[in-house]
Design an enzyme around this catalytic site. Structure first.
Site, short mmCIF file in Angstrom:
data_model
loop_
_atom_site.label_atom_id
_atom_site.label_comp_id
_atom_site.label_asym_id
_atom_site.label_seq_id
_atom_site.Cartn_x
_atom_site.Cartn_y
_atom_site.Cartn_z
N LYS A 114 0.83 -1.19 0.00
CA LYS A 114 0.00 0.00 0.00
C LYS A 114 0.88 1.25 0.00
O LYS A 114 1.91 1.31 0.67
CB LYS A 114 -0.91 0.02 1.22
CG LYS A 114 -2.01 -1.03 1.18
CD LYS A 114 -3.05 -0.72 0.12
CE LYS A 114 -4.14 -1.77 0.07
NZ LYS A 114 -4.97 -1.78 1.26
N GLU A 483 -19.09 -15.34 -5.04
CA GLU A 483 -19.40 -13.90 -5.05
C GLU A 483 -19.73 -13.36 -6.44
O GLU A 483 -19.38 -12.23 -6.78
CB GLU A 483 -18.26 -13.10 -4.42
CG GLU A 483 -17.93 -13.54 -3.00
CD GLU A 483 -16.77 -12.78 -2.39
OE1 GLU A 483 -16.48 -11.64 -2.81
OE2 GLU A 483 -16.14 -13.33 -1.47
N ARG A 514 -6.19 -2.38 -12.20
CA ARG A 514 -7.27 -2.59 -11.24
C ARG A 514 -7.83 -1.24 -10.79
O ARG A 514 -7.10 -0.42 -10.20
CB ARG A 514 -6.75 -3.38 -10.03
CG ARG A 514 -7.67 -3.41 -8.83
CD ARG A 514 -8.85 -4.31 -9.02
NE ARG A 514 -9.56 -4.51 -7.77
CZ ARG A 514 -10.85 -4.73 -7.67
NH1 ARG A 514 -11.59 -4.78 -8.76
NH2 ARG A 514 -11.42 -4.92 -6.50
N TRP A 560 -12.39 1.99 2.30
CA TRP A 560 -12.53 1.90 0.85
C TRP A 560 -13.78 2.62 0.35
O TRP A 560 -14.22 2.40 -0.78
CB TRP A 560 -12.50 0.45 0.40
CG TRP A 560 -11.11 -0.13 0.47
CD1 TRP A 560 -9.96 0.54 0.78
CD2 TRP A 560 -10.73 -1.48 0.23
NE1 TRP A 560 -8.89 -0.31 0.75
CE2 TRP A 560 -9.33 -1.56 0.42
CE3 TRP A 560 -11.43 -2.63 -0.12
CZ2 TRP A 560 -8.62 -2.75 0.27
CZ3 TRP A 560 -10.73 -3.83 -0.27
CH2 TRP A 560 -9.34 -3.88 -0.08
N HIS A 641 -9.42 -11.56 6.70
CA HIS A 641 -8.35 -11.55 5.70
C HIS A 641 -7.75 -10.16 5.59
O HIS A 641 -8.46 -9.16 5.67
CB HIS A 641 -8.89 -11.97 4.32
CG HIS A 641 -7.90 -11.78 3.22
ND1 HIS A 641 -6.76 -12.56 3.11
CD2 HIS A 641 -7.84 -10.89 2.20
CE1 HIS A 641 -6.06 -12.16 2.06
NE2 HIS A 641 -6.68 -11.14 1.49
N CYS A 643 -4.58 -7.90 3.33
CA CYS A 643 -3.70 -8.03 2.17
C CYS A 643 -2.86 -6.79 1.92
O CYS A 643 -3.23 -5.69 2.28
CB CYS A 643 -4.51 -8.36 0.92
SG CYS A 643 -5.71 -7.12 0.45
N HIS A 694 -2.15 -11.93 -7.98
CA HIS A 694 -2.10 -10.74 -8.82
C HIS A 694 -1.20 -10.94 -10.04
O HIS A 694 -0.97 -10.01 -10.80
CB HIS A 694 -1.65 -9.52 -8.01
CG HIS A 694 -2.67 -9.13 -6.98
ND1 HIS A 694 -2.73 -9.72 -5.75
CD2 HIS A 694 -3.68 -8.23 -7.02
CE1 HIS A 694 -3.73 -9.19 -5.06
NE2 HIS A 694 -4.32 -8.29 -5.82
#
Length: 754
Positions: A114, A483, A514, A560, A641, A643, A694
Site C-alpha cells: 500500500k 461472489e 485494477r 474503501w 483476511h 492483504c 495478482h
C-alpha cells in the site's frame, strides 16, 4: 497567486488506459498501439489542465502501471532475473509488475504494498549488492519534450531518492545509504538532461518525509540533498511532500536551497503550526496543499481563504492540491443518476481544478467574485440528511461487554475442531472466483432492467453451483460461493446499506489496471435487510462441506469508501460495525458455520506516525471489528483476511481482533510476516497466502509445497491453513482452476508426509 496540482488521474475519464493495457496483455493490440493510447491520454490531460488555468502542470505522473516502478526502471533498479529474460523494455516492465511465465523463463512479480495511507498499491523496488543505480532511461525527459511539442510547458515529476531508497527492499549487505552517492550522480544527470531541454522546474516527491524519522535519517536526508542540490544549476527544484506534516525535518527543508517546498495543509496536522512557529523563507515558493486530493467533498472556500490569509506572511504562495488527484475519480460529468442537490457537495479531479481557480480568484478579488463565495457559503449551510437518532442512541448504549467474545480463543478452537472436523492444513480460498464476461454482463443487464430479478438470481445460482462443484471435485476443505453477485467487496455492501450513495463511472486506480469505484458515505449508515444470506444459504445447500459466509468488515468498508467529513471516522465505523453484526448473526441463524469478515484495509488508515497509532486509530478500529462478531456462538468460526500491507509492527493488535482464523497476503513479501507471528506467539490460526493471485502465472505444485514447508518451520501445523493470498475475481478461469488444483495437491502431499 499561481496554481498547481501534484498529479492527475492517469487511467482516463472512462478507464481508457485500463482497457488498452488489458488488450495488450491479451495480445489484442501491439506495444505501439498501447503507447499511442498513452500519448493520447497525456495530451488530453495536459490540455485539460491548460484550459483550467493551472500554472504548474505535471508531466511524469502518467504510468502504464506504477510511478514508483517507473522510477526504479529509469534508475536501473531491475533485478538480474528480469534482465536475463531478454524481453523488450515494455515486456520487462510488465514482468516486474505482474510476473512472467513463458518461453523466455519464469519469474514472479516484485512485491506490492500500500502507498502510505491510501488504497493505491506500489511496486516495491528490489535492490541487491550488485545493483548499479544509474540513469538508464529517458522517459521523464521524453514526456517533457512530448508536451513541449504540443506547446505546453510542464513540470516533470519524479519520486525522490530518499523515499525511493527508503521504500526499497535490500537483498544483501548494503542498505539505502550505500546507494546515496549513485543516486546523487543519477539525479544530477537527470538535472542536466532536463536543463538541456530548457525545463524550468522539476518536482521531486519525498512523501517519506512525513513519516517518523530518526535524527540519523533527518541527517541523511540533509546530507543527500546538500550534495544533490549543488548540482541543480539553473533548474528550479520543488521538493513535494504529502499525506502529513514534516515536523522531523522542517528546519532542514527550509534551510536547504530548494526553490519550492510543497507542504500538506489537509492531512498535515502540524503543518500550519510549523510555518507559523519557524517561518518560511522569502526566497522560496510555498506550494500550499490546501485542496484535498484524497476525498471528494467540495472545498469550503471560507476555510481555504482563512488558511491562505494566515500564510500570507510566508511570502509567495502557490495554491496546490494536498496530494496527487490520482486518489479521486476523474469527473462528476458522467454521474447522471445523482441530482444536482447531491453533486453540488462533491468535487472529483476535474472539479477540483475549478475549485483551485475559484479560491484563487476570490482571494485576489473578493468583491468581484462575491457570488462564487456566497454560493459556496450557502452550500455549507444546507442540511444534507436526516440524523438517525435511534442509531446514535444504540452507539451511546454500547458497553465494554459488547466488544468481548466468549469463551476465549483457546476454548473456542477446541469446540470448533470437534464441530467442523477439518483435516490438518485445511484448504480454502479467500472468497471471490473469477468474474467472467458473462458474470459481468448478467449484472449489467439486471441493473439496466433488461432481465428480471428472478433471471438474474437464477444465473448467479447456476454459477454458484458450478463453483461449488469445482471446489468439491478438486478437494478443497472449506468452500465459498464465488461472489458472482458482487461487483466489489465494498460497493456491494454499500448498495445494501442505508446512508450510502453510488456513482456510475467514478473509478479510482488501485493498482495497475485494477480500478475501484468507492461508494460515498452520505449519512448515517444502517442495515434494513439481509445482504448476503440468500446466496450463502443456497450455496451451503449444495454441499456437506462447510461453506464460508463472506462479508467485508467495517474498517475496510469505511477505508474503501469516501468517508464523511462532518463526523469522526470512529463514529462512522461503529455505525458500520453494528450493521455488519446484524448480518453475521443472520448468517449464523441460517446455518452458516464459518463466516469470513475481511479487513483487507485495516492498516490503510493507520496514522503514518507511530505515536498516533493507538490514540487516533487502533483503539477504536480493533474494538469495532470485535463488535461485529462478539455475539456469535462458540461453534461459529470467524475468519478475517488482510492483504498487501506491512503488519509486523501491529501484529499484537491484529491478534487482539480475536478472530479464529486470519489469512494474510504473504507470497509477495516472502513470508516475512511469519517471523512476527512467531515472535509474539500469535494465538490465532493463520493462512499465509501460498501463491500470488495478482500474477497470471500458475504456481507449480513443488513451489506451493516448498512454501508450506517454509511456513511449518515457523508455525505449528495445527494453526496453519492453506490458501491463495487474496480473492480470485481478477484472474482468468483457466489459470485459477489450475492454480487451485496445484494448491490442493500440494497440501495433500505435505499432509501425507506429516
Amino acid at each position: 497567486m499561481k496554481t498547481s496540482i501534484i498529479g492527475f488521474p492517469r487511467v482516463g475519464e472512462l478507464r481508457e488506459l485500463k482497457f488498452a493495457t488489458e488488450k495488450y496483455f491479451r495480445k489484442e493490440i501491439t506495444a505501439d498501439e498501447l503507447e499511442t493510447t498513452g500519448k493520447e491520454l497525456r495530451k488530453k490531460h495536459w490540455q485539460l489542465l491548460v484550459d483550467q488555468g493551472i500554472d504548474f502542470i505535471p508531466s511524469g505522473d502518467f504510468s502504464f502501471f506504477d510511478t514508483t516502478l517507473d522510477t526504479a526502471v529509469l534508475l536501473n533498479l531491475v533485478p538480474k532475473k528480469y534482465k536475463e529474460l531478454e524481453l523488450s523494455p515494455l515486456e520487462t516492465y510488465f514482468a516486474l509488475a505482474r510476473g512472467y511465465q513463458g518461453e523466455a523463463g519464469d519469474v514472479t512479480a516484485l512485491a506490492m504494498k500500500k502507498w502510505f495511507n491510501t488504497n493505491y498499491h506500489y511496486m516495491v523496488p528490489e535492490i541487491d549488492d550488485e545493483t548499479e543505480l544509474q540513469l538508464v532511461g529517458s522517459t521523464l525527459v521524453d514526456t517533457f519534450k512530448e508536451a513541449k511539442t504540443l506547446g505546453i510547458k510542464t513540470r516533470p515529476t519524479i519520486l525522490g531518492p530518499f523515499t525511493l531508497l527508503k521504500l526499497a527492499t535490500y537483498q544483501g549487505q548494503k542498505g539505502a545509504e550505500d546507494f546515496y552517492q549513485a543516486a546523487i550522480s543519477a539525479y544530477s544527470q537527470l538535472f542536466t538532461e532536463l536543463s538541456k531541454e530548457e525545463c524550468e522546474w522539476l518536482q521531486i516527491d519525498e512523501p517519506a518525509l512525513v513519516l517518523d524519522l530518526t535524527q540519523e535519517e533527518s541527517k541523511q536526508f540533509k546530507t543527500l540533498y546538500q550534495a544533490l542540490l549543488a548540482e541543480k544549476g539553473d533548474l528550479n527544484i520543488l521538493v513535494q511532500t504529502y499525506f502529513g506534516d514534516v515536523r522531523d525535518v522542517y528546519q532542514e527543508l527550509v534551510d536547504l536551497p530548494f526553490d519550492g517546498i510543497g507542504l500538506d495543509f489537509v492531512e498535515g496536522r502540524k503543518t500550519l503550526e510549523l510555518v507559523e512557529k519557524y517561518g518560511f523563507p522569502k526566497d522560496k515558493l510555498l506550494f500550499a496543499g490546501i485542496i484535498n486530493g484524497k476525498n471528494i467533498w467540495a472545498n469550503d472556500y471560507q476555510k481555504s481563504l482563512a488558511l491562505i490569509e494566515k500564510l500570507q506572511s510566508a511570502g509567495e504562495i502557490v495554491l496546490n492540491t494536498s496530494c496527487s488527484l490520482l486518489h479521486v475519480p476523474f469527473t462528476l460529468k458522467n454521474e447522471t443518476s445523482l441530482g444536482v442537490d447531491v453533486t453540488n457537495h462533491f468535487a472529483f479531479a476535474v472539479e477540483k481544478l475549478a475549485e483551485i481557480n475559484n479560491v484563487k480568484k476570490i482571494n485576489e478579488d473578493k468583491y468581484l467574485h462575491q457570488a462564487l463565495l456566497e454560493k459556496n457559503i450557502s452550500l455549507f449551510k444546507q442540511e444534507r440528511y436526516i440524523k438517525n437518532e435511534q442509531l446514535a442512541e444504540k452507539i451511546e448504549r454500547l458497553t465494554e461487554d459488547d466488544f468481548v467474545r466468549r469463551p476465549v480463543l483457546v476454548e473456542r478452537a477446541a469446540i470448533q475442531k470437534d464441530k467442523l472436523n477439518l483435516p490438518i492444513l485445511p484448504t480454502t480460498t479467500i472468497g471471490s472466483f473469477p468474474q467472467t464476461k458473462e458474470v459481468k454482463q448478467n449484472r449489467a443487464k439486471f441493473k439496466k432492467g433488461e432481465i428480471t430479478e428472478a433471471e438474474y438470481t437464477a444465473f448467479n445460482q447456476e454459477k454458484i453451483a458450478e463453483c461449488v462443484a469445482f471446489q468439491e471435485e478438486i478437494g478443497l476443505d472449506v468452500l465459498v460461493h464465488g461472489e458472482f453477485e458482487r461487483n466489489d467487496m465494498v460497493e456491494y455492501f454499500g448498495e445494501s446499506l442505508d446512508g450510502y450513495l453510488f456513482t456510475e463511472k467514478a473509478w479510482v486506480q488501485s493498482y495497475g489496471t485494477r480500478c475501484v469505484k468507492p461508494p460515498i458515505i452520505w449519512g448515517d449508515v444502517s442495515r434494513s435487510n439481509p445482504m448476503t444470506v440468500s446466496y450463502s444459504k443456497y450455496a451451503q445447500s449444495l454441499t456437506d462441506k462447510p461453506m464460508k459466509g463472506m462479508l467485508t468488515g467495517p474498517v475496510t468498508i469505511l477505508n474503501w469508501s469516501f468517508p464523511r467529513e462532518d463526523i469522526s471516522l470512529k463514529e462512522s465505523t461503529l455505525q458500520l460495525a453494528l450493521a455488519i453484526q446484524e448480518e453475521v448473526l443472520d448468517l449464523e441463524a441460517n446455518g452458516i458455520e464459518i463466516i469470513q469478515i475481511d479487513e483487507a484495509a485495516l492498516r490503510e488508515k493507520l496514522p503514518l506516525r507511530q505515536s498516533d497509532w493507538h490514540s487516533e486509530y487502533l483503539d477504536w478500529a480493533i474494538p469495532a471489528f470485535r463488535l461485529v462478531h462478539s455475539k456469535v456462538q462458540p461453534t461459529t468460526q470467524i475468519h478475517t483476511h488482510m492483504c498487501y500491507s506491512e503488519f509486523a509492527d501491529i501484529i499484537r493488535d491484529i491478534d487482539n481482533m480475536d478472530a479464529d482464523v486470519i489469512s494474510f497476503e504473504a507470497s509477495r513479501s516472502n513470508l516475512t510476516i511469519l517471523d512476527a507471528l512467531k515472535a509474539i506467539d500469535f494465538q490465532t490460526q493463520v493462512g499465509p497466502g501460498v501463491y500470488d493471485i495478482h500474477s497470471p502465472r500458475v504456481p507449480l505444485v513443488e513451489e506451493i509445497e516448498k512454501t508450506i514447508h517454509n511456513i511449518l518451520k515457523k508455525l505449528p501445523v495445527e494453526k496453519v491453513w492453506v490458501n491463495p493470498d487474496c480473492g480470485l475475481k481478477t484472474r482468468g478461469v483457466t489459470e485459477t482452476h489450475a492454480s487451485l488444483r496445484n494448491l490442493v495437491l500440494a497440501a495433500k502431499q505435505v499432509r501425507g508426509g506429516i
